[in-house]
Design a protein around this motif. Structure first.
Motif, PDB file in Angstrom:
ATOM      1  N   ASP A 195       0.832  -1.212   0.000  1.00  0.00           N
ATOM      2  CA  ASP A 195       0.000   0.000   0.000  1.00  0.00           C
ATOM      3  C   ASP A 195       0.863   1.257   0.000  1.00  0.00           C
ATOM      4  OD1 ASP A 195      -2.232  -1.581   0.006  1.00  0.00           O
ATOM      5  OD2 ASP A 195      -2.653  -1.354   2.151  1.00  0.00           O
ATOM      6  N   GLU A 196       1.948   1.257   0.789  1.00  0.00           N
ATOM      7  CA  GLU A 196       2.813   2.429   0.841  1.00  0.00           C
ATOM      8  C   GLU A 196       3.552   2.632  -0.483  1.00  0.00           C
ATOM      9  OE1 GLU A 196       3.176   4.747   3.136  1.00  0.00           O
ATOM     10  OE2 GLU A 196       1.653   3.826   4.397  1.00  0.00           O
ATOM     11  N   MET A 197       3.933   1.544  -1.132  1.00  0.00           N
ATOM     12  CA  MET A 197       4.587   1.667  -2.424  1.00  0.00           C
ATOM     13  C   MET A 197       3.638   2.243  -3.468  1.00  0.00           C
ATOM     14  SD  MET A 197       6.881  -1.838  -2.629  1.00  0.00           S
ATOM     15  CE  MET A 197       7.111  -1.617  -4.382  1.00  0.00           C
ATOM     16  N   LYS A 198       2.392   1.793  -3.451  1.00  0.00           N
ATOM     17  CA  LYS A 198       1.420   2.330  -4.405  1.00  0.00           C
ATOM     18  C   LYS A 198       1.106   3.789  -4.115  1.00  0.00           C
ATOM     19  CE  LYS A 198      -0.788  -2.155  -5.267  1.00  0.00           C
ATOM     20  NZ  LYS A 198      -2.001  -2.990  -5.055  1.00  0.00           N
ATOM     21  N   ALA A 199       1.025   4.142  -2.829  1.00  0.00           N
ATOM     22  CA  ALA A 199       0.715   5.527  -2.470  1.00  0.00           C
ATOM     23  C   ALA A 199       1.846   6.475  -2.858  1.00  0.00           C
ATOM     24  CB  ALA A 199       0.446   5.631  -0.970  1.00  0.00           C
ATOM     25  N   SER A 200       3.086   5.959  -2.876  1.00  0.00           N
ATOM     26  CA  SER A 200       4.230   6.808  -3.230  1.00  0.00           C
ATOM     27  C   SER A 200       4.501   6.837  -4.725  1.00  0.00           C
ATOM     28  CB  SER A 200       5.478   6.328  -2.494  1.00  0.00           C
ATOM     29  OG  SER A 200       5.840   5.025  -2.923  1.00  0.00           O
ATOM     30  N   GLY A 201       3.671   6.171  -5.500  1.00  0.00           N
ATOM     31  CA  GLY A 201       3.863   6.145  -6.942  1.00  0.00           C
ATOM     32  C   GLY A 201       4.569   4.912  -7.446  1.00  0.00           C
ATOM     33  N   GLY A 202       5.120   4.102  -6.549  1.00  0.00           N
ATOM     34  CA  GLY A 202       5.783   2.874  -6.946  1.00  0.00           C
ATOM     35  C   GLY A 202       7.133   3.122  -7.578  1.00  0.00           C
ATOM     36  N   CYS A 257      17.495  -0.325  -2.047  1.00  0.00           N
ATOM     37  CA  CYS A 257      17.848   0.477  -0.868  1.00  0.00           C
ATOM     38  C   CYS A 257      17.194   1.850  -0.921  1.00  0.00           C
ATOM     39  CB  CYS A 257      19.363   0.606  -0.783  1.00  0.00           C
ATOM     40  SG  CYS A 257      19.947   1.535   0.655  1.00  0.00           S
ATOM     41  N   TRP A 258      17.188   2.491  -2.096  1.00  0.00           N
ATOM     42  CA  TRP A 258      16.594   3.826  -2.224  1.00  0.00           C
ATOM     43  C   TRP A 258      15.102   3.795  -1.909  1.00  0.00           C
ATOM     44  CZ3 TRP A 258      12.605   4.621  -5.595  1.00  0.00           C
ATOM     45  CH2 TRP A 258      12.370   3.598  -6.540  1.00  0.00           C
ATOM     46  N   LEU A 259      14.436   2.696  -2.324  1.00  0.00           N
ATOM     47  CA  LEU A 259      13.007   2.574  -2.072  1.00  0.00           C
ATOM     48  C   LEU A 259      12.731   2.392  -0.582  1.00  0.00           C
ATOM     49  CD1 LEU A 259      10.112   2.348  -3.086  1.00  0.00           C
ATOM     50  CD2 LEU A 259      10.547  -0.066  -3.605  1.00  0.00           C
ATOM     51  N   LYS A 260      13.585   1.656   0.101  1.00  0.00           N
ATOM     52  CA  LYS A 260      13.407   1.462   1.540  1.00  0.00           C
ATOM     53  C   LYS A 260      13.593   2.771   2.294  1.00  0.00           C
ATOM     54  CE  LYS A 260      15.127  -3.156   0.861  1.00  0.00           C
ATOM     55  NZ  LYS A 260      16.339  -3.956   0.842  1.00  0.00           N
ATOM     56  N   ARG A 261      14.526   3.593   1.844  1.00  0.00           N
ATOM     57  CA  ARG A 261      14.677   4.921   2.454  1.00  0.00           C
ATOM     58  C   ARG A 261      13.383   5.720   2.305  1.00  0.00           C
ATOM     59  NH1 ARG A 261      19.888   6.760   3.606  1.00  0.00           N
ATOM     60  NH2 ARG A 261      21.601   5.469   2.822  1.00  0.00           N
ATOM     61  N   ARG A 262      12.806   5.699   1.134  1.00  0.00           N
ATOM     62  CA  ARG A 262      11.589   6.465   0.890  1.00  0.00           C
ATOM     63  C   ARG A 262      10.416   5.916   1.695  1.00  0.00           C
ATOM     64  NH1 ARG A 262       9.624   7.348  -5.219  1.00  0.00           N
ATOM     65  NH2 ARG A 262       8.777   5.234  -4.987  1.00  0.00           N
ATOM     66  N   LEU A 263      10.319   4.598   1.790  1.00  0.00           N
ATOM     67  CA  LEU A 263       9.243   4.000   2.586  1.00  0.00           C
ATOM     68  C   LEU A 263       9.387   4.364   4.062  1.00  0.00           C
ATOM     69  CD1 LEU A 263       9.027   0.434   0.999  1.00  0.00           C
ATOM     70  CD2 LEU A 263       7.341   2.273   0.793  1.00  0.00           C
ATOM     71  N   GLN A 264      10.629   4.367   4.560  1.00  0.00           N
ATOM     72  CA  GLN A 264      10.835   4.695   5.965  1.00  0.00           C
ATOM     73  C   GLN A 264      10.410   6.128   6.254  1.00  0.00           C
ATOM     74  OE1 GLN A 264      13.198   6.663   7.820  1.00  0.00           O
ATOM     75  NE2 GLN A 264      12.611   5.761   9.794  1.00  0.00           N
ATOM     76  N   ARG A 265      10.726   7.051   5.341  1.00  0.00           N
ATOM     77  CA  ARG A 265      10.312   8.443   5.527  1.00  0.00           C
ATOM     78  C   ARG A 265       8.794   8.587   5.473  1.00  0.00           C
ATOM     79  NH1 ARG A 265      14.975   9.517   2.176  1.00  0.00           N
ATOM     80  NH2 ARG A 265      13.635   9.591   0.333  1.00  0.00           N
ATOM     81  N   ARG A 266       8.154   7.848   4.587  1.00  0.00           N
ATOM     82  CA  ARG A 266       6.690   7.918   4.490  1.00  0.00           C
ATOM     83  C   ARG A 266       6.024   7.389   5.760  1.00  0.00           C
ATOM     84  NH1 ARG A 266       3.535   8.797   0.343  1.00  0.00           N
ATOM     85  NH2 ARG A 266       2.012   7.348   1.250  1.00  0.00           N
ATOM     86  N   LEU A 267       6.553   6.304   6.301  1.00  0.00           N
ATOM     87  CA  LEU A 267       5.943   5.697   7.486  1.00  0.00           C
ATOM     88  C   LEU A 267       6.035   6.604   8.701  1.00  0.00           C
ATOM     89  CD1 LEU A 267       7.097   1.988   7.078  1.00  0.00           C
ATOM     90  CD2 LEU A 267       4.768   2.845   6.889  1.00  0.00           C
ATOM     91  N   VAL A 268       7.166   7.272   8.883  1.00  0.00           N
ATOM     92  CA  VAL A 268       7.298   8.116  10.072  1.00  0.00           C
ATOM     93  C   VAL A 268       6.528   9.420   9.927  1.00  0.00           C
ATOM     94  CG1 VAL A 268       9.532   7.139  10.686  1.00  0.00           C
ATOM     95  CG2 VAL A 268       9.448   9.191   9.267  1.00  0.00           C
TER      96      VAL A 268
END
Length: 293
Positions: free
Chosen positions: A16-23, A88-99
């Motif tokens: 869900d977070e990947m889809k919300a961020s544009g993937g 790795c870049w995607l995990k950085r972006r997901l971590q920022r979105r979650l917090v």
């Protein structure tokens, strides 16, 4: 929570977070057998289940969870590891979105660092790993010198990781405080290593503040106030305790900085996902045991 249910919950959250961020953008070449969301789910759940390296995670899921990830049977370990590192870049972006959804704007924050030795001190003189990148530093808890890096964290008062930076062991905490501070800086709390009237003036001029106990405890003009500040910042010590004891972040088995950073990003994202699930369940963000028992 049963393992299959936990896997499903984490997968749905990541997807869900990947889809919300544009993937992620479509990469050239054939489509990978495992989706990006599946690879990240396997990594994060493996970390939360106590498997600290790629090989252990791959072996466990290949042995016990092919029903949930059938394509894993047709993927080699080296290809899985490369796929995971490329995200790795995607995990950085997901971590920022979650917090972003958990930490309110302008909240107070804590700052501290943790030593990451890359080899035993006696071998540092001829260690070839991270040559020109790692440095000598001092670990005040162990009361000894070490060779490697320091992981610097900025967390919220509840323990959410709001920012992180990997730096050589000889990098000064005050320089990293400038880099990790939000804009505007807000109110930050550090330990005695962050006591600096000059830096505090800089933060105040920017509309914030950085408070810390007096540098030398035996000459502290306000010991009661310093004890209060040290008590406030114990939550960040719990975060480091999880990263060191649960996620084994001080076990450096890689040979280059890029893979080391990826390994740390994955562990911080796993801790953030656990915090998100705990908050949704009405628990403290740092309670890991209820998620996997």
């Amino acid at each position: 929570m049963p393992p299959q249910e936990f896997l499903l919950v984490v997968f749905c959250l990541i997807d869900d977070e990947m889809k919300a961020s544009g993937g992620p953008p479509r990469r050239p070449g054939p489509r990978p057998r495992l989706a990006d969301s599946e690879v990240i789910t396997i990594e994060l759940v493996g970390e939360l289940w106590g498997f600290a390296d790629d090989s252990a995670i791959f072996r466990h899921f290949r042995t016990h969870h092919l029903a949930e990830f059938p394509a894993l049977a047709r993927v080699e370990r080296t290809r899985f590891v490369r796929h995971a590192a490329d995200l790795c870049w995607l995990k950085r972006r997901l971590q920022r979105r979650l917090v972003q959804g958990l930490a309110g704007p302008g909240c107070a924050w804590l700052i501290d660092s943790c030593p990451l030795p890359v080899c035993r001190f006696g071998r540092a003189g001829y260690c070839r790993r991270f040559k020109g990148l790692a440095a000598y530093g001092f670990d005040p808890l162990a009361r000894k010198a070490f060779y490697g890096f320091r992981l610097h964290l900025r967390t919220g008062m509840g323990g959410l990781v709001l920012g992180y930076e990997l730096a050589p062991a000889d990098a000064h905490e005050l320089d990293l405080a400038r880099e990790l501070a939000p804009r505007p800086p807000g109110l930050g709390i550090g330990d005695r290593n962050y006591w600096s009237p000059t830096l505090r003036q800089e933060f105040r001029a920017a509309g914030g503040d950085l408070i810390a106990p007096f540098k030398q405890g035996k000459h502290d003009p306000d010991p009661e106030g310093s004890e209060f500040l040290l008590g406030l910042r114990r939550r960040i010590e719990t975060v480091f305790s999880h990263l060191v004891d649960w996620f084994d972040c001080r076990r450096v088995k890689v040979r280059d900085l890029w893979h080391l950073e990826h390994r740390l990003v994955r562990k911080i994202l796993a801790l953030t996902v656990a915090a998100r699930l705990n908050v949704e369940a009405g628990r403290s963000p740092l309670q890991l045991r209820p998620l996997i028992d």
